[in-house]
Design a protein around this motif. Structure first.
Motif, PDB file in Angstrom:
ATOM      1  N   ASP A   7      40.248  29.920  55.257  1.00 37.24           N
ATOM      2  CA  ASP A   7      41.120  30.348  54.158  1.00 37.24           C
ATOM      3  C   ASP A   7      40.476  31.390  53.206  1.00 37.24           C
ATOM      4  O   ASP A   7      41.163  32.200  52.689  1.00 37.24           O
ATOM      5  N   ALA A   8      39.093  30.949  52.877  1.00 46.87           N
ATOM      6  CA  ALA A   8      38.281  31.666  51.796  1.00 46.87           C
ATOM      7  C   ALA A   8      38.239  33.232  52.547  1.00 46.87           C
ATOM      8  O   ALA A   8      38.590  34.226  51.698  1.00 46.87           O
ATOM      9  N   LEU A   9      37.927  33.326  53.825  1.00 44.90           N
ATOM     10  CA  LEU A   9      37.798  34.601  54.447  1.00 44.90           C
ATOM     11  C   LEU A   9      39.167  35.466  54.330  1.00 44.90           C
ATOM     12  O   LEU A   9      39.334  36.707  53.995  1.00 44.90           O
ATOM     13  N   THR A  10      40.240  34.788  54.806  1.00 43.47           N
ATOM     14  CA  THR A  10      41.569  35.594  54.669  1.00 43.47           C
ATOM     15  C   THR A  10      41.896  35.739  53.434  1.00 43.47           C
ATOM     16  O   THR A  10      42.470  36.785  53.264  1.00 43.47           O
ATOM     17  N   ASN A  11      41.713  34.945  52.423  1.00 44.14           N
ATOM     18  CA  ASN A  11      42.185  35.171  51.029  1.00 44.14           C
ATOM     19  C   ASN A  11      41.518  36.450  50.544  1.00 44.14           C
ATOM     20  O   ASN A  11      42.009  37.009  49.725  1.00 44.14           O
ATOM     21  N   TYR A  12      40.127  36.547  50.646  1.00 47.44           N
ATOM     22  CA  TYR A  12      39.628  37.658  50.386  1.00 47.44           C
ATOM     23  C   TYR A  12      39.970  39.006  50.962  1.00 47.44           C
ATOM     24  O   TYR A  12      40.429  39.876  50.243  1.00 47.44           O
ATOM     25  N   TYR A  13      40.268  39.046  52.421  1.00 49.05           N
ATOM     26  CA  TYR A  13      40.862  40.252  52.925  1.00 49.05           C
ATOM     27  C   TYR A  13      42.357  40.581  52.509  1.00 49.05           C
ATOM     28  O   TYR A  13      42.757  41.654  52.632  1.00 49.05           O
ATOM     29  N   GLU A  14      43.025  39.517  52.388  1.00 51.80           N
ATOM     30  CA  GLU A  14      44.483  39.652  52.211  1.00 51.80           C
ATOM     31  C   GLU A  14      44.703  39.820  50.684  1.00 51.80           C
ATOM     32  O   GLU A  14      45.508  40.728  50.429  1.00 51.80           O
ATOM     33  N   GLY A  15      43.847  39.579  49.657  1.00 44.74           N
ATOM     34  CA  GLY A  15      44.105  39.418  48.283  1.00 44.74           C
ATOM     35  C   GLY A  15      43.124  40.283  47.571  1.00 44.74           C
ATOM     36  O   GLY A  15      43.857  40.951  46.325  1.00 44.74           O
ATOM     37  N   TYR A  16      42.117  40.528  47.778  1.00 44.87           N
ATOM     38  CA  TYR A  16      41.128  41.396  46.833  1.00 44.87           C
ATOM     39  C   TYR A  16      39.986  42.156  47.543  1.00 44.87           C
ATOM     40  O   TYR A  16      38.826  41.948  47.138  1.00 44.87           O
ATOM     41  N   ASN A  17      40.129  42.536  48.618  1.00 40.46           N
ATOM     42  CA  ASN A  17      39.231  43.217  49.497  1.00 40.46           C
ATOM     43  C   ASN A  17      38.865  44.529  48.539  1.00 40.46           C
ATOM     44  O   ASN A  17      39.639  45.279  48.567  1.00 40.46           O
ATOM     45  N   ALA A  18      37.470  44.742  48.312  1.00 34.22           N
ATOM     46  CA  ALA A  18      37.039  46.125  47.413  1.00 34.22           C
ATOM     47  C   ALA A  18      35.478  45.787  47.491  1.00 34.22           C
ATOM     48  O   ALA A  18      35.059  44.670  47.731  1.00 34.22           O
ATOM     49  N   ASN A  19      34.909  46.915  47.407  1.00 33.13           N
ATOM     50  CA  ASN A  19      33.244  46.972  47.339  1.00 33.13           C
ATOM     51  C   ASN A  19      32.979  46.329  45.889  1.00 33.13           C
ATOM     52  O   ASN A  19      33.889  46.363  44.811  1.00 33.13           O
TER      53      ASN A  19
ATOM     54  N   HIS B   5      30.309  45.370  42.299  1.00 40.66           N
ATOM     55  CA  HIS B   5      29.402  45.799  41.326  1.00 40.66           C
ATOM     56  C   HIS B   5      29.736  47.223  40.776  1.00 40.66           C
ATOM     57  O   HIS B   5      29.843  47.088  39.398  1.00 40.66           O
ATOM     58  N   ARG B   6      30.010  48.093  41.375  1.00 41.78           N
ATOM     59  CA  ARG B   6      30.184  49.665  40.980  1.00 41.78           C
ATOM     60  C   ARG B   6      31.627  49.699  40.521  1.00 41.78           C
ATOM     61  O   ARG B   6      31.815  50.867  39.803  1.00 41.78           O
ATOM     62  N   GLY B   7      32.461  48.912  41.033  1.00 43.24           N
ATOM     63  CA  GLY B   7      33.968  49.552  40.577  1.00 43.24           C
ATOM     64  C   GLY B   7      34.403  48.929  39.459  1.00 43.24           C
ATOM     65  O   GLY B   7      34.061  47.678  38.944  1.00 43.24           O
ATOM     66  N   ILE B   8      35.464  49.392  38.718  1.00 44.86           N
ATOM     67  CA  ILE B   8      35.934  48.972  37.481  1.00 44.86           C
ATOM     68  C   ILE B   8      37.332  48.687  37.599  1.00 44.86           C
ATOM     69  O   ILE B   8      37.756  48.068  36.371  1.00 44.86           O
ATOM     70  N   HIS B   9      37.858  48.724  38.821  1.00 43.06           N
ATOM     71  CA  HIS B   9      39.432  48.364  38.760  1.00 43.06           C
ATOM     72  C   HIS B   9      39.544  47.022  39.032  1.00 43.06           C
ATOM     73  O   HIS B   9      38.312  46.197  39.485  1.00 43.06           O
ATOM     74  N   HIS B  10      40.567  46.498  39.155  1.00 44.45           N
ATOM     75  CA  HIS B  10      40.749  44.811  39.019  1.00 44.45           C
ATOM     76  C   HIS B  10      40.416  44.258  40.536  1.00 44.45           C
ATOM     77  O   HIS B  10      39.480  43.530  40.287  1.00 44.45           O
ATOM     78  N   LEU B  11      40.781  44.871  41.652  1.00 43.26           N
ATOM     79  CA  LEU B  11      40.177  44.267  43.010  1.00 43.26           C
ATOM     80  C   LEU B  11      38.709  44.283  42.892  1.00 43.26           C
ATOM     81  O   LEU B  11      38.137  43.375  43.347  1.00 43.26           O
ATOM     82  N   ALA B  12      37.944  45.273  42.453  1.00 47.30           N
ATOM     83  CA  ALA B  12      36.410  45.447  42.622  1.00 47.30           C
ATOM     84  C   ALA B  12      36.010  44.439  41.543  1.00 47.30           C
ATOM     85  O   ALA B  12      34.893  43.585  41.738  1.00 47.30           O
ATOM     86  N   GLU B  13      36.690  44.103  40.394  1.00 48.52           N
ATOM     87  CA  GLU B  13      35.964  43.020  39.682  1.00 48.52           C
ATOM     88  C   GLU B  13      36.365  41.852  40.219  1.00 48.52           C
ATOM     89  O   GLU B  13      35.302  40.971  39.788  1.00 48.52           O
ATOM     90  N   GLN B  14      37.438  41.388  40.685  1.00 46.78           N
ATOM     91  CA  GLN B  14      37.796  40.311  41.432  1.00 46.78           C
ATOM     92  C   GLN B  14      36.643  39.758  42.317  1.00 46.78           C
ATOM     93  O   GLN B  14      36.277  38.929  42.533  1.00 46.78           O
TER      94      GLN B  14
END
Length: 412
Positions: free
Chosen positions: A47-59, A61-70
């Protein structure tokens, strides 16, 4: 062999947490006894793998948008979880790798190439996985170091008197397995570390097997480096950890260059990031790092002590049941073991044994288990290996024993 403690876990309830176990192989219920190769994954990890890809997949450390911060927060939360899992003093001492092999190679390259010189001696043991042999051989060829080996006795224990004889002022690095993937032997690594430190050597512990079965405290062990792989303790594949003492990691130079591991880059010069990031070049295996926290939490809910007690109970039972089979010889009868039983059968090749057991729905591992020198030491080409995890049962061991007897009737 060490004394078993009565298990206190509801194993049938635990089995329901592992979806893969609810299937049939060749019209028979699956008996999965290949846990030393890789453990199965509980629903929480999936479920943790699925939740990452479905909910907050992003690169990260360097991003400032919400998904990157999550994603960054989840990634770094796993680092803190691993810090607690190994009882490291600082979170910066936890470096994410692609597995145990990657961690050993990192130390061989980033520490060995910088601090070891011609004539320096490296000590390993006779029961090492190839991953803890080949990188040191490569380093010896490159740097002119000398590789020495602690021998293994007939029971499958390290000969510590011989280790004492190998140690000298020339010893600069000792790298030994905590628990053998082939024999199940648990080595006295705290003693090994203390003796190495007494001559000024640095010590790496291969914890690929011990991290699943034993409580690991790197501070109590006083390990300089400790490596492990998540897929051995109910986590995802392709993700591992290198623990290193802060002073050692800070003195080492990175051996992979790219993004994330830098502080500033010009065409004239690059300055490196702080630890742990200077060893984590490029986009990491984010999803699997995120999911390892779920594996650690799952183990924590059950308790490592209860898991170990259950597996030890299975080990004793399996040893008794298999020892009653005529012509079967268990390889490795060490004083202290994890849940691994490795055996050979008179007149039956281990590969034939594995194929026919698979036809009965029983998954075991056959071969040299990436420990060819150890097999040579015992004068065999390989073994059949049954290895246990928290979801295994005595009924499954009974099926294994029955399956072995069926193989005998077919082959002899």
């Amino acid at each position: 062999m060490q004394t078993a403690i009565a298990p206190s876990l509801d194993i049938q309830q635990i089995r329901q947490d592992f979806p893969i176990l609810d299937q049939q192989i060749n019209n028979r219920p699956l008996v999965y006894l290949d846990n030393a190769a890789t453990t199965q994954k509980p629903r929480a990890v999936i479920d943790a793998l699925t939740n990452y890809y479905e909910g907050y997949n992003a690169n990260i450390h360097r991003g400032i948008h919400h998904l990157a911060e999550q994603a960054t927060a989840a990634f770094e939360a796993s680092r803190r979880a691993m810090q607690s899992f190994l009882n490291a003093e600082h979170w910066q001492e936890i470096i994410f790798t692609y597995g145990t092999t990657d961690g050993i190679n990192l130390v061989a390259q980033a520490y060995g190439r910088r601090f070891l010189n011609a004539g320096d001696e490296i000590i390993i043991s006779g029961m090492e996985h190839h991953s803890n042999i080949v990188p040191w051989q490569m380093l010896c060829e490159e740097r002119g170091c000398v590789l020495k080996v602690i021998p293994v006795d007939e029971q499958g224990d390290l000969m510590l008197d011989e280790y004492d004889n190998l140690l000298s002022e020339k010893t600069k690095l000792v790298s030994v397995v905590h628990a053998s993937n082939s024999l199940g032997t648990v080595n006295p690594v705290k003693t090994i570390i203390d003796k190495a430190h007494a001559v000024g050597a640095v010590v790496l512990i291969d914890g690929a097997q011990s991290s699943s079965h034993l409580t690991v405290d790197v501070q109590d062990l006083d390990a300089d480096f400790f490596v492990c792989s998540a897929h051995k303790f109910y986590g995802p594949t392709g993700m591992g950890v290198l623990y290193g003492k802060t002073a050692l990691l800070e003195a080492m130079s990175p051996y992979r260059g790219g993004g994330e591991m830098i502080r500033e880059v010009t065409f004239e010069k690059t300055t490196y990031n702080d630890i742990p990031y200077k060893f984590e070049a490029g986009t990491p295996n984010i999803a699997d790092v995120v999911a390892v926290k779920a594996a650690i939490e799952y183990i924590g809910q059950l308790s490592k002590e209860a898991i170990s007690a259950h597996e030890l109970d299975l080990l004793h039972y399996a040893t008794e049941q298999l020892s009653e089979i005529d012509g079967l010889r268990i390889i490795g009868q060490a004083r202290e073991k994890i849940g691994v039983v490795s055996f050979v059968m008179d007149g039956i090749h281990h590969q034939d044994m594995g194929v026919i057991l698979d036809q009965q729905g029983i998954a075991v591992r056959t071969g040299h288990h990436c420990t060819m020198p150890l097999m040579h030491r015992f004068g065999i080409a390989g073994t059949t290996r049954a290895s246990f995890a928290v979801y295994n049962t005595k009924d499954e061991i009974d099926r294994l024993a029955q399956g072995i007897r069926r193989v005998q009737k077919m082959m002899l």
